[in-house]
Design an enzyme around this catalytic site. Structure first.
Site, short mmCIF file in Angstrom:
data_model
loop_
_atom_site.label_atom_id
_atom_site.label_comp_id
_atom_site.label_asym_id
_atom_site.label_seq_id
_atom_site.Cartn_x
_atom_site.Cartn_y
_atom_site.Cartn_z
N THR A 213 0.37 -1.37 0.00
CA THR A 213 0.01 0.45 0.03
C THR A 213 1.20 1.08 -0.03
OG1 THR A 213 -1.90 -1.40 1.21
CG2 THR A 213 -1.74 1.30 1.39
N ASP A 244 -7.55 -1.64 5.81
CA ASP A 244 -6.74 -0.16 7.34
C ASP A 244 -7.21 0.96 6.36
OD1 ASP A 244 -4.60 -1.10 5.60
OD2 ASP A 244 -3.16 -0.68 7.15
N THR A 264 1.20 -0.19 6.11
CA THR A 264 1.11 -1.03 5.25
C THR A 264 1.22 -2.30 6.26
OG1 THR A 264 2.11 -1.95 2.68
CG2 THR A 264 3.56 -1.27 4.24
N GLY A 265 0.67 -3.26 5.20
CA GLY A 265 1.02 -5.19 5.31
C GLY A 265 -0.63 -5.90 5.55
N ASP A 266 -0.88 -5.85 6.62
CA ASP A 266 -1.46 -7.37 6.56
C ASP A 266 -2.74 -6.47 7.25
OD1 ASP A 266 -4.06 -9.18 7.72
OD2 ASP A 266 -2.81 -10.95 7.48
N GLY A 267 -4.16 -5.89 6.58
CA GLY A 267 -5.04 -4.50 7.50
C GLY A 267 -5.73 -5.15 7.71
#
Length: 357
Positions: A213, A244, A264-267
């Site tokens: 993201t 997220d 950023t990442g696993d929202g």
């Protein structure tokens, strides 16, 4: 291990391209965002825009995120990326003013490419914060945005390959047929004490690329701040899923009196912790940007050891730092009189922690 030695070891994991140490400022104006590589086109576009006196920090954030949307940064921002189970790409975006603390966002936006632009219209032309789905599309069209397909030949083909592979990986649990083996349609099964629990099924087998993201923070020469986020979400997501990115305080957050943050990442996991709000409040309490970023990441890792995350934090003077988990996280920045964008790489906190003596 002493703090000095810990910092020395940590510095060994910083990319050689970094010309300034963590928690140092290159000067203003400044732009900083999640990820390097393809995402640096956004850093450059936003920074160069700030060299024009009439460009605000809010303008720069919109310009940077829109640049990534148009460039389809890494296939995870903008149209033609991360198709859901129905092979459709939908977009999430948010933009926030660090002076007024007002934000505007769109979630699961369909058939409109310029998600960050629509988010700014929500900020400037409504008293709302978030619009979602088809009605967000309706709002966009009413305000002059073009309705068009977000599917490309490449994204359609990628979705077909995913289906032919039994729709793997996907985000369904506790359903029949077994979601780890085949496509739906799915029906839920009764839950009991032996049912799988979500912490062990965070995007099972998902590639990290599906989480990328852009979250970008801009500081104008006068010191005003803004932040924003744009993404097309996670590949193979359940239709209607919102991560997220458009959630104020999760995907990004900014308070011009203190600083800003991008994530950023696993929202699906990260939004439970509002990591960017947490990081900015940690700045307010006296932490450095690096400390604030690591604290936010460790709060998530303690509950979800497998979470993929990346946090970049900058204070209102341009001092910056980052932390991540589950992957090597990168962020990009450009400020002051820098002639080019610099990319910083940090190892995940799990590895930093294991290095302790």
């Amino acid at each position: 291990m002493t703090n000095l030695l810990r910092k020395l070891l940590f510095s060994l994991f910083i990319s050689p391209s970094q010309v300034l140490g963590a928690d140092e400022s290159p000067g203003l104006p400044m732009v900083i965002n999640t990820w390097g590589g393809a995402f640096t086109v956004a850093t450059d576009a936003a920074y160069l825009s700030l060299l024009e006196a009439e460009t605000s920090a809010l303008d720069a954030v919109e310009i940077g995120c829109a640049t990534c949307e148009e460039a389809q940064c890494d296939g995870t921002v903008g149209y033609g990326g991360s198709p859901d189970e129905n092979c459709e790409t939908t977009l999430d975006a948010m933009i926030m003013d660090g002076t007024t603390m007002k934000s505007g966002a769109v979630a699961a936006l369909r058939r409109v490419k310029n998600a960050i632009g629509v988010a700014r219209y929500v900020l400037e032309y409504t008293t709302h914060t978030l619009l979602a789905g088809d009605l967000a599309t309706q709002f966009a069209i009413q305000n002059g945005f073009v309705e068009e397909s977000l599917t490309t030949t490449e994204s359609a083909a990628r979705c077909e390959v995913w289906k032919q592979a039994g729709c793997q990986p996907n985000y369904r649990i506790n359903v029949l047929p077994n979601a780890t083996e085949s496509c739906g349609p799915y029906v839920p099964i009764p839950l009991n004490a032996t049912s799988p629990t979500y912490p062990f099924l965070i995007a099972p087998g998902a590639k990290t690329a599906s989480h990328d993201t852009i979250s970008l923070i801009a500081i104008s020469a006068s010191g005003t701040m803004a932040a924003g986020t744009s993404t097309n979400g996670a590949s193979g997501k359940v239709p209607g899923r919102v991560g997220d990115g458009p959630i104020t305080g999760s995907g990004s957050y900014v308070d011009g009196e203190v600083g800003g943050c991008g994530a950023t990442g696993d929202g699906d996991v990260m939004m439970r912790f509002l990591p960017c709000y947490q990081a900015v409040e940690s700045l307010r309490r006296g932490m450095t940007p690096s400390e604030a970023a690591e604290d936010a990441v460790r709060r998530m890792v303690r509950k979800y050891p497998g979470v993929a995350s990346g946090i970049v934090v900058v204070d209102n003077q341009g001092r910056h730092g980052g932390a991540g988990s589950g992957w090597n996280f990168t962020y990009a920045y450009r400020g002051g009189n820098m002639e080019e964008t610099v990319v910083v790489t940090v190892l995940p906190v799990e590895e930093d922690k294991s290095a302790e003596l």
